[in-house]
Design an enzyme around this catalytic site. Structure first.
Site, PDB file in Angstrom:
ATOM      1  N   GLY C 209      -2.398  -0.581   1.385  1.00  0.00           N
ATOM      2  CA  GLY C 209      -2.296  -1.152   0.047  1.00  0.00           C
ATOM      3  C   GLY C 209      -1.056  -1.981  -0.197  1.00  0.00           C
ATOM      4  O   GLY C 209      -0.535  -2.611   0.720  1.00  0.00           O
ATOM      5  N   LEU C 235     -10.555  -0.974   1.973  1.00  0.00           N
ATOM      6  CA  LEU C 235      -9.282  -1.687   2.070  1.00  0.00           C
ATOM      7  C   LEU C 235      -8.393  -1.172   3.218  1.00  0.00           C
ATOM      8  O   LEU C 235      -8.070   0.006   3.285  1.00  0.00           O
ATOM      9  CB  LEU C 235      -8.517  -1.560   0.738  1.00  0.00           C
ATOM     10  CG  LEU C 235      -7.196  -2.342   0.672  1.00  0.00           C
ATOM     11  CD1 LEU C 235      -7.418  -3.833   0.779  1.00  0.00           C
ATOM     12  CD2 LEU C 235      -6.431  -1.982  -0.590  1.00  0.00           C
ATOM     13  N   ASP C 236      -8.008  -2.081   4.113  1.00  0.00           N
ATOM     14  CA  ASP C 236      -7.066  -1.788   5.203  1.00  0.00           C
ATOM     15  C   ASP C 236      -7.564  -0.691   6.148  1.00  0.00           C
ATOM     16  O   ASP C 236      -6.775   0.005   6.788  1.00  0.00           O
ATOM     17  CB  ASP C 236      -5.677  -1.392   4.653  1.00  0.00           C
ATOM     18  CG  ASP C 236      -5.062  -2.499   3.809  1.00  0.00           C
ATOM     19  OD1 ASP C 236      -5.402  -3.674   4.033  1.00  0.00           O
ATOM     20  OD2 ASP C 236      -4.252  -2.187   2.919  1.00  0.00           O
ATOM     21  N   GLN C 237      -8.896  -0.537   6.241  1.00  0.00           N
ATOM     22  CA  GLN C 237      -9.452   0.524   7.078  1.00  0.00           C
ATOM     23  C   GLN C 237     -10.326  -0.010   8.208  1.00  0.00           C
ATOM     24  O   GLN C 237     -10.917   0.759   8.944  1.00  0.00           O
ATOM     25  CB  GLN C 237     -10.298   1.484   6.220  1.00  0.00           C
ATOM     26  CG  GLN C 237      -9.541   2.180   5.112  1.00  0.00           C
ATOM     27  CD  GLN C 237      -8.575   3.199   5.640  1.00  0.00           C
ATOM     28  OE1 GLN C 237      -8.865   3.903   6.593  1.00  0.00           O
ATOM     29  NE2 GLN C 237      -7.392   3.270   5.039  1.00  0.00           N
TER      30      GLN C 237
END
Lengths: 292, 292, 292, 292
Positions: C209, C235-237
Site C-alpha cells: 500500500g 493490491l500489491d499481491q
C-alpha cells in the site's frame, strides 16, 4: 503449498555431459530416456557459442527406468561415444566421499563439519588431513579420522605421497582444501584435475598469492571477497566455481577484513562444494558452467 | 514518525579536516563550536592508527552561529593552523558545480541528468563536454550547455587546454568522467587532484585498462563490478571512493556483462559523486575515508 | 575469447509453455524440433513437484528450420493441444510493444528511455500515458507519443476507458507501470492478466500500500527493497517477477530511504521487464517461474 | 601498510549514551575527556531529529587516563546526570558473558562456538541451555557447561525460573537465542529488555511467527532473509539490530530455502551479537542506532 515441497527428494540418477554442439542433441538424449520411460526431474543446458560446445545435466527418477544405474551407463555409452561426449552418470543413492585438507584456521572446517553432521550437505567425509595437530580432537569428536601429515620444505615429496595414499585408501572422490595453506605439487594438480576444490581468500583475479587481505587493505577496496575454484598447476588461476564479496569500510583494519572474509570464505566454499557434489560444475576451458 | 523526518534539511555548514592525531582534537573543535552556540547536526571521526592521522567531518546548523560562513572560516583558521589541518568548510546554501565529461555511452549521463532534474542530487551541472556530438540534443533539452571537443592523437594538448578553459569559465568545482573514454594528461590529473571523479567499469584492481568486461569474461569470474575513484596520473589506480558488484552466470556473453555492468556503473558513480558533493570523502594516501 | 561472444544474436524463435508433467515431454518437444533440423540455442526447464506442472522455454535458430514462424506455430499446435499446454511462440525479429504509465516521479521513466534509446532493451515504446503533464516534453524529445489522461475520483471509468483505447490503438503487448501512482480497476487487471508489469517500492509482502518507505523507516528495517510483479486485482499481491534490496542505516531519513529506493526500483523494474520481454516469465499460481 | 594495522587493539573504555539533544554535548563530553588527557580512539554520533535525541559512542585509550574505569564512571556520572543521559561505560579488558539458548538446530550454535574458540568473537560463553539433550556432547567438548531444561506446556513457569537462575549464577550479561524455538514469557522479556538477542529466520516484518520459509515459498519471493533483534513482549517485533537476505530461485523448494536461510541466520546473528558486545547498539524507541 502441499506438504510435498518439503518431502525428501526421490532416488535419481544425474547425467551430465559436454560435447561438440550440433542439431538434435537434446532430442537424442531425452528421446533415449523417454524410450525407457525415464521421468526427467530436472534438466538444464548451455551452449557456448564461442567454442561451439554444448553442456547438459539431467536428473532422471531412478524407479522410472526398468534397469539399474550400471545398465543405464552401459546403454548410454553408445550415444556418448557417437556424440563425442565427455560424460558421467552418478547415483543419488551413492554419497560422494571427500578428503578435507586443513591447516591452522578452523572456520571452514567447522562449517563443513556442521553441514555434514546436520545432513545439510550430502557427503561422506572420508578423513581430515592437516599439517598441524591442532584440529585433531575436534575432528575425532565427530567420529572422523584425522591424519597429521607435516609438510616442510625438505619432505614435500614424501608428505604428498602420504596424502595421496590416504586419499586412495579412503575411497575419496575429491579433495577439499578448507584453508590448507600449502601449495600442492604440479603433478598432483594434474592428476586430480577437476577434483581438488580450493577456497581462496580474495575475489580473484585480484590479490593472488599470499596475504590477500593485506593487499586489499593497501589498495583501499570497498569490498573483499572469496573464490572457490578447482586447483590447477598455476597458483590461484584454476576455473572459478563460485565467488562472493562483503562490504568493508575505512574504519576496518586488516584484522577486521580477515574476520569479514571468513564469513564469505565459509559460504563460498560450501556453495562451491555443493555444486560439485551435485554434479553441476562442468569445466569449459578455464571457465566453469554451473548448471542449476 | 513525526512529519519531521521528511522535512527539508536546515541550512548548515560542513567542516571537514584531517590532521596529525593527538589528544583533544574533538574537544578543541567541538569546544570552539559550542562556544559560539553551534548546534552539531551530525559528526563523524576516524583515526588511522597506521599513519597516526585523524579525520573528522561536522555539520553545524547555520543559524545557530552568530556569524556567516566567511567569519566561521576566518575564526576556524587559527585552530586549523595550530593543529596542522588539511581543512575545508562548505555551505549547504552554495550548490557545487561540476563539469561532466562523456563519450558515446550515455547511461551514466542519463542517470546524472535525471538525478539533477529531480533535485535528487544537489548539484549544478555547469556544462557537459564530449569528444562526440551525439549527446548534444539530450543535454541541451535539459537546458545545459554542451561543448563538443574532439580529442585525437594529434590535438590532445589543444583539446585538454580547451577543456580546462571551459572548466575554469564555468566555475566548476569538479570533473565527473561519466564513461569518458580518453586518458587525461598527467598534468591535468596532478592539478585537479581529488577533483576528478571517474567511473571505471571493473571491480579494481582487477581488469585495469581497456575492455574490462572481456577480461572478466575470459577469467570466468562470477561477479562483475564498477569502481568510482579519484583520477591520478597512474591509470585506474587513484583512491577508490566506492565500488559494487553484480552476479553474472555462465550463460552471459560479454554483451550481457556490459549490460549488467552499466547498472552498477550508474549506481556506483552516483553514490561516489554524492559522497564527494557532501564533503564526505577525505583522501588518505591512496585510500579514502568516507565519513557518513 | 573469439570475437563471437560479442557478435549480435542470430534470429530465433522462443517457444515457452507449461503443461501437466509426464514422461517424455522434453523428448517430444526436442524431437519435433530435431525432426525439422531445429538448432536449439538455449533451453531450460522446471518441474514443480507440488502441483505436478512442467515449464519449458526453448530458443530455436530461425534459419535452421525450413519454414517461417507462422508455420512453426501451426505445426506445434498439435503437440500443444495433445499435452494440454499453455503455450506461446515469439519471433526475435518482432520487437514487443509496451505502453508506459507514469505519474510525477520520473526516475524509472528516464531509466527505461535510456535503455530504449541505447537499444540495451529490445522493445518498442508505443506511447507514454500519464495522469500529469510534467513528463511530456522529455518523452516527446525522444520521439515518443505522450498522452495526458487525468485520473480523478469522479472520472475513473472514463479515464481507464481512454487508457485502454490508447493501448489497443498502439498495438501494445504489455503495460509497464513505471511508478504510476493510481490503482487500476479490477476488470482491467483481469483482462490483461500477466501483461501489466508494476514496480512496487517495497520488498513485498512487507509494506503493502501507501508510503512504504515511511513504513520501513518506522519499523527500523536495515534494508529497503523493491518488487516487480504482475498486477492482479488484489493490491500489491500479484506474482512476483523480481526483487532486490539495498542497505540503509540509522542515519538515513525517510527522504534518504526514498532516494536509495529509487535506485533499486529502476534496476528491479528493468530486470523484470527484460525477463517479460524475453519470454522468460511463466506464471505458476501466485508465483512465477523465470527461466534463464 | 605498517604492521600496526594487524597489531592487537589497545586496552580501552567504551562510553555510550543517549540524551535529549542540545548545543554543546560533544564539546562537554570530549572536553571532559581531554581535560584528563583521554585519547579518543574512535567516536561516532547520531542525532535523531524526529524525537530530538542524541546518541554517542566513544572509545578512549585506557592508559591515557590517570585513573581506572571505576573512577571514570564516577566522574562521568555528574555530566550524565546533568544531561539526563541513559549511559554506560564498559572496559575492553572485561569480556562480556553470554548464555546461549538453543533447541535442535545447531548451525548457529556451531558458528558461535567456532567464533568463540578462535577468539574471533570476544566473548565468554557462560553456558549453553537447551530444551533438548542433543547438543550436550558438542558443547561439553568445548569445555562449556550444558544445561538441559525441558520446556513443556505444563512446566513453563518452572522451566524459565530455572533458566533465569542459571543465567544469574553464571554472571551472564545477555541471552543469545541461537534458534531457540520457544516463546519467552513476557515478564522475562521485560526484565531483560535490550539483553535478549534473537535470530528470526525471516526478513522481518515479513513472515512473523512459525514456518517463515514456507510462508516465503508460498509468497513466491525472490530473496529470503534473517533478522537479529532484541526480544520484547510482542513476538518478533523487537528493535532490529541487523538483517540480510540471499537470492533464491523458482527451482528452490522449502527445504532449499531453509538451507540458504541458515547461512544468512548465522551471519546475521554473529554480526548482531558483535554489535551488541562492542556496545554499538543503542535502542531508540522501536528502532536501533548502531554506531560504527
Amino acid at each position: 503449498m502441499s506438504s510435498s515441497s518439503i518431502k525428501p527428494r526421490p532416488h535419481y540418477y544425474t547425467l551430465r555431459f559436454s560435447c561438440p554442439d550440433s542439431t538434435g542433441i537434446v532430442s537424442r538424449v531425452s528421446g533415449f530416456l523417454a524410450e525407457h520411460g525415464g521421468w526427467i526431474l530436472h534438466a538444464s543446458q548451455h551452449a557456448d557459442e564461442d567454442n561451439n560446445r554444448f553442456f547438459m545435466r539431467v536428473e532422471v527418477k531412478a524407479d522410472s527406468l526398468p534397469f539399474p544405474c550400471a545398465e543405464l551407463r552401459k546403454r548410454f555409452a553408445a550415444i556418448a561415444q557417437e556424440l563425442q561426449m565427455d560424460w558421467q552418470i552418478s547415483d543419488s543413492a551413492v554419497r560422494k566421499r571427500v578428503v578435507i585438507l586443513v591447516s591452522r584456521q578452523e572456520h571452514c572446517l567447522y562449517d563443513l563439519l556442521e553441514r555434514w553432521r546436520s545432513r545439510d550437505l550430502d557427503v561422506d567425509i572420508a578423513c581430515v588431513i592437516s599439517n598441524h595437530e591442532s584440529a585433531r580432537s575436534l575432528v575425532e569428536w565427530h567420529g572422523i579420522d584425522y591424519h597429521h601429515v607435516p609438510v616442510a620444505a625438505d619432505n614435500k615429496a614424501q608428505a604428498y605421497a602420504e596424502i595421496e595414499q590416504l586419499f586412495a585408501q579412503s575411497g575419496g572422490e575429491a579433495f577439499v582444501l578448507a584453508r590448507f595453506m600449502q601449495i600442492l605439487p604440479p603433478e598432483l594438480c594434474r592428476k586430480y584435475l577437476g577434483r581438488i576444490i580450493n577456497i581462496h581468500h580474495s575475489f580473484l583475479p585480484s590479490f593472488v598469492g599470499a596475504r590477500p587481505y593485506e593487499q586489499a587493505y593497501n589498495h583501499g577496496v570497498k569490498l573483499v571477497g572469496a573464490t572457490c575454484h578447482y586447483v590447477t598447476e598455476e597458483l590461484d588461476q584454476g576455473p572459478i566455481i563460485e565467488q562472493d564479496v562483503i562490504r568493508i569500510g575505512h574504519g576496518d583494519t586488516v584484522k577486521d577484513l580477515i574476520r569479514y572474509g571468513k564469513d564469505i570464505e565459509k559460504a563460498v566454499l560450501a556453495r562451491g562444494l555443493r555444486f560439485h557434489l551435485e554434479d553441476r560444475v562442468l569445466v569449459n576451458g578455464n571457465r566453469t558452467v554451473v548448471l542449476r
